[in-house]
Write a protein that holds these residues in place. Structure first.
Motif, short mmCIF file in Angstrom:
data_model
loop_
_atom_site.label_atom_id
_atom_site.label_comp_id
_atom_site.label_asym_id
_atom_site.label_seq_id
_atom_site.Cartn_x
_atom_site.Cartn_y
_atom_site.Cartn_z
N VAL A 85 44.11 43.88 43.69
CA VAL A 85 43.72 42.66 44.41
C VAL A 85 44.03 42.83 45.89
CG1 VAL A 85 44.19 40.19 44.65
CG2 VAL A 85 44.10 41.23 42.39
N GLU A 115 39.67 38.95 45.94
CA GLU A 115 40.72 37.93 45.98
C GLU A 115 41.38 37.74 44.61
OE1 GLU A 115 41.85 36.39 48.75
OE2 GLU A 115 40.52 37.76 49.82
N LYS A 116 40.66 38.04 43.56
CA LYS A 116 41.18 37.95 42.20
C LYS A 116 40.89 39.26 41.48
CE LYS A 116 40.73 32.95 41.68
NZ LYS A 116 40.19 31.84 40.84
N LYS A 117 41.72 39.57 40.52
CA LYS A 117 41.60 40.85 39.83
C LYS A 117 40.24 41.03 39.18
CE LYS A 117 44.13 43.73 36.53
NZ LYS A 117 45.28 43.78 35.56
N GLU A 118 39.68 39.96 38.65
CA GLU A 118 38.46 40.10 37.89
C GLU A 118 37.18 40.07 38.73
OE1 GLU A 118 40.59 37.60 37.76
OE2 GLU A 118 39.56 35.64 37.81
N ARG A 119 37.29 39.78 40.01
CA ARG A 119 36.10 39.56 40.83
C ARG A 119 36.08 40.48 42.05
NH1 ARG A 119 32.70 35.09 40.95
NH2 ARG A 119 34.14 34.07 39.48
#
Lengths: 110, 116
Positions: free
Chosen positions: B52, B69-73
């Protein structure tokens, strides 16, 4: 510089014929090599990786460090093997960065 | 069991527009990547991220930026689109190095961008 070379843009064979898709690499370190495949209207996906030393869908690939090659082979091609094939080289262990070749389109005619 | 989702399958934009390409993965992968795929040129790495807020340039970062900004995105941004950025954009993710699945990329379906 690290590089992956796939000399053939297109390879056409008849069903039942042997197939060899060529891949050569340039890398001074210890290489980790992969073949990825993209069937029509599908996502790019892993076909096989050299450290697994396995056969997937009848395909095999042997790493030849002397010739810096990782050719993909299948003894008897099937129509469903028609796809785009990419050879890839992993150059940075910690970040899984892959360098891809330009790809070879395999057409298998009935 | 879709694991890497790219929000836009097809986009048509005009020269100079700002373009956002979004990618979400649900596999809790550490690494995420943006490639562009062009006939005869194969896949070329634009940017990648191993955590991140971390990012690293790939082979062709010019004209692009990214955000994680987020781990998944993992988002790809074209600040001012140009016609030579017309291409298929592929997002991918992979497990943390050292895991059994490390170095194996899972790809999204792709976003085909046309810049007029």
């Amino acid at each position: 510089a690290q590089r992956v070379t796939q000399p053939e843009k297109l390879l056409s064979v008849f069903k039942g014929a042997p197939v060899e898709l060529k891949c050569n690499y340039s890398y001074s370190g210890s290489p980790e090599l992969f073949w990825y495949v993209q069937y029509s209207r599908q996502r790019l996906q892993l076909l096989l990786r050299h450290i697994s030393r396995e056969s997937i869908k009848g395909f095999t690939a042997d790493l030849n460090k002397g010739e810096t090659s990782f050719h993909l082979k299948k003894p008897f091609a099937q129509e469903e093997d028609s796809a785009m094939y990419y050879c890839a080289l992993s150059v940075t262990y910690n970040t899984d960065k892959l360098i891809f070749g330009t790809g070879t389109r395999l057409q298998v005619f009935p | 069991d879709v694991k890497v989702t790219q929000s836009s399958r097809y986009l048509v934009k005009r020269t100079g527009e700002k373009v956002f390409l979004e990618c979400v993965q649900d596999m809790d992968h550490e690494n995420m990547f943006w490639y562009r795929q062009d006939p005869g040129l194969g896949l070329r790495l634009i940017y990648f991220s191993y955590d991140v807020k971390m990012k690293e340039k790939g082979d062709i970062p010019e004209g692009y930026s990214v955000s994680r900004e987020k781990k998944e995105r993992f988002s790809l941004i074209l600040e001012s689109a140009s016609t030579n950025q017309t291409s298929m954009y592929l997002c991918a993710s992979s497990l943390d190095p050292g895991s059994s699945g490390a170095n194996v990329l899972t790809f999204g379906a792709g976003s085909r961008l046309t810049v007029l």
